[in-house]
Design an enzyme around this catalytic site. Structure first.
Site, short mmCIF file in Angstrom:
data_model
loop_
_atom_site.label_atom_id
_atom_site.label_comp_id
_atom_site.label_asym_id
_atom_site.label_seq_id
_atom_site.Cartn_x
_atom_site.Cartn_y
_atom_site.Cartn_z
N SER A 119 0.47 -1.45 0.21
CA SER A 119 -0.25 -0.29 -0.28
C SER A 119 0.64 1.27 0.00
CB SER A 119 -0.95 -0.01 0.85
OG SER A 119 -0.13 -0.01 2.31
N GLU A 152 -4.31 0.75 -7.98
CA GLU A 152 -3.51 1.58 -8.43
C GLU A 152 -2.01 0.62 -9.13
OE1 GLU A 152 -1.96 3.15 -5.08
OE2 GLU A 152 -2.83 4.87 -5.68
N ASN A 190 -2.64 6.97 -0.84
CA ASN A 190 -2.24 6.56 0.22
C ASN A 190 -2.04 8.02 0.81
OD1 ASN A 190 -3.88 4.39 2.08
ND2 ASN A 190 -2.00 2.87 0.97
N1 CAA Z 1 -15.83 -8.48 1.45
C1 CAA Z 1 -17.15 -8.60 0.61
N2 CAA Z 1 -18.28 -7.84 0.21
C2 CAA Z 1 -18.54 -6.82 1.47
C3 CAA Z 1 -17.48 -6.51 2.47
C4 CAA Z 1 -16.19 -7.02 2.52
N3 CAA Z 1 -15.16 -7.15 3.41
N4 CAA Z 1 -17.96 -5.91 2.76
C5 CAA Z 1 -19.01 -5.00 2.92
N5 CAA Z 1 -19.34 -5.95 1.59
C6 CAA Z 1 -20.38 -5.43 0.46
C7 CAA Z 1 -21.61 -5.72 1.38
O1 CAA Z 1 -22.22 -7.61 0.83
C8 CAA Z 1 -22.98 -5.30 0.07
O2 CAA Z 1 -23.55 -6.09 -0.38
P1 CAA Z 1 -24.54 -6.62 -1.26
O3 CAA Z 1 -25.04 -6.04 -2.58
O4 CAA Z 1 -25.30 -7.86 -1.78
O5 CAA Z 1 -25.25 -6.12 0.63
C9 CAA Z 1 -22.44 -4.36 -0.39
O6 CAA Z 1 -20.52 -4.78 -0.02
C10 CAA Z 1 -22.57 -3.18 0.51
O7 CAA Z 1 -22.09 -3.37 1.98
P2 CAA Z 1 -22.91 -2.67 3.12
O8 CAA Z 1 -24.53 -2.54 2.78
O9 CAA Z 1 -22.93 -3.61 4.65
O10 CAA Z 1 -21.86 -1.46 3.68
P3 CAA Z 1 -21.92 -0.13 2.95
O11 CAA Z 1 -23.37 0.05 1.95
O12 CAA Z 1 -21.25 0.98 4.10
O13 CAA Z 1 -21.21 -1.18 2.09
C11 CAA Z 1 -18.75 -0.68 1.59
C12 CAA Z 1 -19.66 -1.24 2.72
C13 CAA Z 1 -18.28 -0.95 1.00
C14 CAA Z 1 -17.02 -0.84 2.90
C15 CAA Z 1 -18.26 0.50 2.22
O14 CAA Z 1 -18.66 1.72 3.12
C16 CAA Z 1 -17.32 1.43 1.95
O15 CAA Z 1 -17.56 2.05 0.49
N6 CAA Z 1 -16.30 1.97 2.67
C17 CAA Z 1 -15.09 2.66 2.07
C18 CAA Z 1 -13.51 1.75 1.63
C19 CAA Z 1 -13.08 2.38 1.36
O16 CAA Z 1 -12.51 3.74 1.74
N7 CAA Z 1 -11.88 1.53 1.23
C20 CAA Z 1 -10.32 1.79 0.95
C21 CAA Z 1 -9.61 1.87 1.68
S1 CAA Z 1 -8.32 1.75 2.17
C22 CAA Z 1 -7.04 1.23 1.10
O17 CAA Z 1 -8.27 -0.15 0.88
C23 CAA Z 1 -6.15 0.94 0.52
C24 CAA Z 1 -4.91 0.87 1.82
O18 CAA Z 1 -3.82 0.95 1.11
C25 CAA Z 1 -5.50 0.97 3.22
#
Ligand code: CAA
Length: 283
Positions: A119, A152, A190
């Site tokens: 990352s 990315e 990041n």
């Molecule tokens: N694995 C698989 N599917 C998942 C999941 C997981 N861990 N978490 C959520 N989902 C799926 C759910 O099953 C749901 O699917 P359905 O259509 O079947 O219902 C869908 O995603 C939406 O989930 P929820 O309704 O429970 O909740 P939500 O609408 O809040 O979405 C989320 C969840 C997609 C995680 C959303 O909150 C989100 O986009 N959050 C931000 C995520 C983000 O910023 N990620 C980047 C992090 S930084 C990174 O990864 C880089 C790094 O290097 C640190």
């Protein structure tokens, strides 16, 4: 380049997600980790995710079974001897990554691409541990991998256009969107995300608002799907600290200094959702 066989190293939240999307796209995937129990946990998460997709009508039972049959487990790096690409998603630690890449360089076939899901660590430095620097590249997926569209793609100093193109094509075959970036600390994602999270932690540290209030402001005010402190718990506070330290060290600028409260939480073992406690409690 014809990529068919993939090894994913690390069956944690990133590695299992990467293995899942590769298996769904029809690649033959070897999921590798140090211990059988880690592999069992990763496979459990994949099976649960696929079953949910069947329940939701996004895939058929047959498609789920086909994806699962594309996956095999491995605790031996030697199993990389027949693959076309390795995607490494082990812990964020340069020493561990360079050790893995040096070993893979000896094991994997000459044509194989060695990709890292790091990352923030420099791809060029990881590549330098191998004798195939032109075939080393960054392939940074976002968490949760099955949901997030972005990958990315980071070119190391020596990465060839042919290798870049193969990774771009593979990313599209996973139904993800590739974005090309250069090899600088934190890349783009990041470099922008972590200072925002760090600033949210400073805001808490300085008593400007509560955890809930900070998250509510960013969710309702900026339309972020998760508040920054929830997101930090979700990513893991240990990972957030490690990335801030990489930015601080890489740029030498005090604006990347990790918040003392972040350090304190990590020292306490309150590293977010995976440990049951971070800025919030999870039970
Ligand atoms: N694995 C698989 N599917 C998942 C999941 C997981 N861990 N978490 C959520 N989902 C799926 C759910 O099953 C749901 O699917 P359905 O259509 O079947 O219902 C869908 O995603 C939406 O989930 P929820 O309704 O429970 O909740 P939500 O609408 O809040 O979405 C989320 C969840 C997609 C995680 C959303 O909150 C989100 O986009 N959050 C931000 C995520 C983000 O910023 N990620 C980047 C992090 S930084 C990174 O990864 C880089 C790094 O290097 C640190």
């Amino acid at each position: 380049m014809n990529i068919k066989k993939v090894m994913v190293i690390g069956a944690g939240q990133m590695g299992s997600g990467i293995a899942q999307v590769c298996a769904q796209a029809g690649y033959s995937v070897i999921l590798n980790d140090l211990k059988e129990e880690f592999l069992e946990r990763g496979m459990g998460v994949i099976t649960k995710n696929l079953s949910r997709s069947v329940e939701k009508g996004r895939m058929t039972e047959d498609e789920k079974n086909a994806a699962i049959s594309n996956l095999t487990k491995s605790t031996d790096l030697q199993d990389a001897e027949n693959v076309d690409i390795v995607i490494e998603a082990a812990v964020e630690n340069m020493e561990i990554k360079t050790k893995i890449f040096a070993q893979l360089d000896e094991i994997a076939p000459a044509h194989a691409i060695l990709a890292s899901n790091t990352s923030s660590l420099p791809i060029t430095e990881i590549a330098a541990a191998t004798k195939r620097q032109e075939q080393v590249i960054g392939m940074h997926f976002m968490n949760p991998v099955p949901v997030m569209k972005l990958v990315e793609i980071i070119r190391g100093l020596a990465t060839t256009d042919e290798v870049y193109q193969a990774i771009e094509d593979m990313t599209k075959s996973l139904k993800k969107v590739p974005v090309e970036v250069n090899d600088f600390p934190g890349f783009v994602s990041n470099r922008i995300l972590m200072p925002m999270i760090n600033e949210a932690i400073y805001t808490l540290y300085e008593g400007v608002a509560t955890v809930e209030a900070i998250d509510e402001v960013m969710k309702l005010g900026m339309n972020h799907p998760m508040g920054p402190l929830t997101l930090a718990d979700f990513i893991g506070l240990d990972t957030c600290l490690y990335i801030m330290e990489t930015l601080h060290e890489g740029f030498g600028d005090d604006k990347y200094r990790p918040c003392p409260l972040l350090r304190k939480y990590v020292k306490a073992g309150w590293i977010g959702k995976k440990s049951g406690r971070g800025f919030y409690s999870y039970s």
